[in-house]
Every structure is written in C-alpha cells, then in structure tokens.
Write a protein that holds these residues in place. Structure first.
Motif, PDB file in Angstrom:
ATOM      1  N   ALA A 229       0.831  -1.209   0.000  1.00 57.60           N
ATOM      2  CA  ALA A 229       0.000   0.000   0.000  1.00 57.60           C
ATOM      3  C   ALA A 229       0.861   1.252   0.000  1.00 57.60           C
ATOM      4  CB  ALA A 229      -0.923   0.001   1.218  1.00 57.60           C
ATOM      5  N   ASP A 230       1.997   1.199   0.666  1.00 55.56           N
ATOM      6  CA  ASP A 230       2.922   2.336   0.665  1.00 55.56           C
ATOM      7  C   ASP A 230       3.420   2.615  -0.746  1.00 55.56           C
ATOM      8  OD1 ASP A 230       4.648   4.353   1.405  1.00 55.56           O
ATOM      9  OD2 ASP A 230       6.183   3.011   2.203  1.00 55.56           O
ATOM     10  N   THR A 233       0.527   3.968  -2.874  1.00 55.66           N
ATOM     11  CA  THR A 233       0.224   5.362  -2.532  1.00 55.66           C
ATOM     12  C   THR A 233       1.224   6.302  -3.167  1.00 55.66           C
ATOM     13  OG1 THR A 233      -0.754   4.683  -0.420  1.00 55.66           O
ATOM     14  CG2 THR A 233      -0.100   6.987  -0.627  1.00 55.66           C
ATOM     15  N   GLN A 234       2.504   5.971  -3.096  1.00 54.54           N
ATOM     16  CA  GLN A 234       3.532   6.840  -3.671  1.00 54.54           C
ATOM     17  C   GLN A 234       3.362   6.991  -5.175  1.00 54.54           C
ATOM     18  OE1 GLN A 234       7.625   6.430  -2.434  1.00 54.54           O
ATOM     19  NE2 GLN A 234       7.055   5.402  -0.530  1.00 54.54           N
ATOM     20  N   GLU A 237       0.097   9.020  -5.970  1.00 57.64           N
ATOM     21  CA  GLU A 237       0.276  10.451  -5.697  1.00 57.64           C
ATOM     22  C   GLU A 237       1.121  11.113  -6.783  1.00 57.64           C
ATOM     23  OE1 GLU A 237      -0.198  10.943  -0.903  1.00 57.64           O
ATOM     24  OE2 GLU A 237       1.799  10.447  -1.677  1.00 57.64           O
ATOM     25  N   SER A 267      -8.372   1.431  -6.926  1.00 58.93           N
ATOM     26  CA  SER A 267      -8.618   2.024  -5.611  1.00 58.93           C
ATOM     27  C   SER A 267      -9.799   2.990  -5.616  1.00 58.93           C
ATOM     28  CB  SER A 267      -7.361   2.761  -5.126  1.00 58.93           C
ATOM     29  OG  SER A 267      -6.245   1.897  -5.076  1.00 58.93           O
ATOM     30  N   ARG A 280      -7.678  13.426  -1.973  1.00 63.50           N
ATOM     31  CA  ARG A 280      -6.318  13.414  -1.425  1.00 63.50           C
ATOM     32  C   ARG A 280      -6.068  14.639  -0.550  1.00 63.50           C
ATOM     33  NH1 ARG A 280      -1.024  14.584  -5.158  1.00 63.50           N
ATOM     34  NH2 ARG A 280       0.590  14.368  -3.550  1.00 63.50           N
ATOM     35  N   PRO A 284      -7.614  12.965   3.347  1.00 61.59           N
ATOM     36  CA  PRO A 284      -6.413  12.121   3.171  1.00 61.59           C
ATOM     37  C   PRO A 284      -6.525  10.767   3.856  1.00 61.59           C
ATOM     38  CG  PRO A 284      -5.993  13.907   4.718  1.00 61.59           C
ATOM     39  CD  PRO A 284      -7.310  14.209   4.082  1.00 61.59           C
ATOM     40  N   PHE A 287      -8.541   8.640   1.537  1.00 62.44           N
ATOM     41  CA  PHE A 287      -7.720   8.424   0.346  1.00 62.44           C
ATOM     42  C   PHE A 287      -6.744   7.260   0.561  1.00 62.44           C
ATOM     43  CE2 PHE A 287      -3.616   9.356  -1.727  1.00 62.44           C
ATOM     44  CZ  PHE A 287      -3.996   9.380  -3.062  1.00 62.44           C
ATOM     45  N   LYS A 288      -6.042   7.270   1.686  1.00 57.59           N
ATOM     46  CA  LYS A 288      -5.055   6.225   1.946  1.00 57.59           C
ATOM     47  C   LYS A 288      -5.712   4.907   2.353  1.00 57.59           C
ATOM     48  CE  LYS A 288      -1.228   9.327   2.958  1.00 57.59           C
ATOM     49  NZ  LYS A 288      -0.141   9.730   3.893  1.00 57.59           N
ATOM     50  N   ILE A 291      -6.732   2.892  -0.738  1.00 57.91           N
ATOM     51  CA  ILE A 291      -5.571   2.238  -1.356  1.00 57.91           C
ATOM     52  C   ILE A 291      -5.148   1.034  -0.530  1.00 57.91           C
ATOM     53  CG2 ILE A 291      -3.169   2.518  -2.056  1.00 57.91           C
ATOM     54  CD1 ILE A 291      -3.780   5.505  -2.490  1.00 57.91           C
ATOM     55  N   LEU A 292      -5.130   1.214   0.796  1.00 55.04           N
ATOM     56  CA  LEU A 292      -4.733   0.129   1.690  1.00 55.04           C
ATOM     57  C   LEU A 292      -5.663  -1.071   1.538  1.00 55.04           C
ATOM     58  CD1 LEU A 292      -2.871  -0.804   4.010  1.00 55.04           C
ATOM     59  CD2 LEU A 292      -4.465   0.287   5.599  1.00 55.04           C
TER      60      LEU A 292
END
Length: 301
Positions: A229-230, A233-234, A237, A267, A280, A284, A287-288, A291-292
């Motif tokens: 997920a990290d 997310t990167q 973004e 997502s 986002r 936020p 948003f995260k 994705i997670l």
C-alpha cells in the motif's frame, strides 16, 4: 559464448568438458536447467551444480604456458534482475584446476529472497597462475578470462507478474543515515513515470529489523498489505501530479505510469482525476484507506 577478440590466447569450446547446468530445490535431485524455472517463489532457494573437466596438457600447449606451472580458476557466478542485464552479480564459488586436479565440481545454494525476474548463471575459466609467463600471446595477468558460458533462466511467477520486494541490510546501505531505522523503503524516481515498472521500482525490507524481516519472509498478509500500500500510494500520488488524464493515458503497458493508473482505477473506481485529487487534499485518511484496502495479499497477488 562471447565473440570478443581477446589480446591473448584463450581456450576453445571443445577443450572444456562442461556437463551443463544442474538446478533444483536444495536437498532434492537436480535436473538440467531449462529456459524457465516453473512454480518458483521467493521462499524457494535454488541449488546449482556444475562439473568441469579440462585437458590441462592441451590447454598448456594452446596457451603457451608450461603445464607444471599452469593453474586455472573455475568461477561460478549468479546474477538476477528482470532485464537482460542483471542488477546484481554475486560470485558463488571458485575452484582451481591444474595438472594434478583436472576436474572440479561446484555446487552452491542461492537464497530465493535475493532473486527476481531472471536467474543469470555464469561460468568462467580464468588464469590463476603463472603471471607474466609464456610466449608473447600467452595470458599474463591473474584473472585473464580464457573461457565463459552463460545461461539465463526465467523465474516463473518471480518476474514482472510478482511485486519486486527483497531483503537488504539498511545499516550497510544507509549507514549513519536516518533511513537505516525504517522497516522498509521504496526505491524509485517519480520523474520517470514512463520507465519500466519491474526494473525501476523496488521495495526493500530492512533485514536488520528482525520482526519486520520475519513477517515478510513468512508472508504475513497484513505486513505485506501495508508495504505494498505504501508503494501504491507513492505511485498514485505521483500520477495525480500530472496535468491531465490524457497525459496519464499515454503511458505504455509495463511502465510506472501505467501501473499507477491501474492501481488508481482499482482504488477509486468510477472517479475522475480531479475527484481523486480533491479526496487526497480534503480527505487524506479516506484516500489512503481506500488504497490500503486494495493492497490485500490474502486474495493473492
């Protein structure tokens, strides 16, 4: 075999009796290597075995070096990576051949967690001794390459279809830097969204942190979910920072930008670029979390 013309005498193929590459899981019967290693995963180590026999007397004549002095080193190396050029190469084993020991067998185990994409096997015969001896065209330097053979093996389910994750010692890679205490780190460049995803995005897990390392090796689903997920997310973004959807659509399949767009659609289904940007900024956490939720390893890759 290499077609490079060396400035010294080398060994012809017919002089080297090479039995071929034998590979398989450690502790099990080995088989001749094919172009694809099927049903491989990161938890499966690979054992490699090679046998080489050389007519040392004939080699001494061809190289112009006295047979009593001639010593040749057989070097087994392995590289790995998704592309045609390995991103890392490690020497596995070395053995010396001379008139008294004209044959050697090399056998080593390659840790599965160090591999990705392809297995690049390399066998070389180099000059061990003597130095500065023989005739004008004799090899003079220790390590002069006299013969080589390569084999590239595709790791099925270990290449582009799998997420590129590997272990690394952060205390060595980021010595005296704050990053060395992070449980993982995503290595990539946001300005190269058109670059190949499998060769330019990698998630390193800190092998110095025992708890994170063991959870990764054991395949703990929640740990893998947080790690992936990290990365997602990167990339998402970075994709949101492009000017418009038309620009995002131009990225070819297999690129970082294409993967970012695919993850974005997974997502945030049905949402356009501007709606996702607004979420986002103003939500936020949601948003995260979305994705997670998609980065769930319990349903497979």
């Amino acid at each position: 075999m290499s077609r490079i013309a060396f400035p010294f005498l080398t060994l012809p193929n017919e002089l080297v009796n090479f039995s071929g590459w034998m590979i398989g899981p450690p502790g099990e019967p080995l088989s001749p290597a094919s172009d694809v290693l099927e049903n491989w995963d990161y938890e499966q180590d690979i054992q490699v075995n090679v046998h080489v026999h050389i007519d040392v007397k004939e080699a001494s004549v061809l190289l112009g070096i006295d047979v009593a002095d001639l010593k040749l080193a057989v070097v087994l190396s392995v590289g790995t990576g998704a592309g045609s050029l390995p991103r890392r190469v490690d020497r596995l084993a070395t053995a010396v051949i001379d008139i008294d020991e004209p044959a050697v067998t090399l056998e080593e185990t390659i840790l599965g967690r160090t591999l990705s994409g392809q297995l690049h096997l390399s066998l070389r015969i180099i000059l061990e001794a003597p130095i500065d001896s023989g005739g004008p065209l004799s090899p003079k330097q220790r390590g002069a390459r006299l013969w080589q053979y390569h084999k590239n093996i595709l790791l099925e389910d270990g290449g582009e279809s799998r997420f590129p994750i590997e272990l690394a010692s952060f205390s060595e890679s980021f010595e005296a830097r704050p990053e060395q205490y992070a449980p993982w780190l995503v290595d990539w460049t946001p300005t190269t969204l058109d670059a190949d995803f499998s060769g330019n995005v990698r998630l390193y897990v800190n092998s110095d942190i025992e708890s994170a390392c063991s959870r990764f090796v054991e395949g703990d689903a929640l740990t893998l979910q947080a790690m992936v997920a990290d990365v997602m997310t990167q990339l998402i973004e970075a994709a949101l920072d492009v000017e418009n959807e038309a620009e995002l659509d131009r990225y070819e399949e297999g690129s970082i930008g294409y993967q970012a767009r695919a993850w974005m659609e997974m997502s945030f289904p049905g949402q356009n670029l501007e709606n996702i940007r607004q979420m986002r900024i103003y939500a936020p956490g949601k948003f995260k979390a979305l994705i997670l939720a998609i980065a769930d390893f319990r349903e497979g890759d």
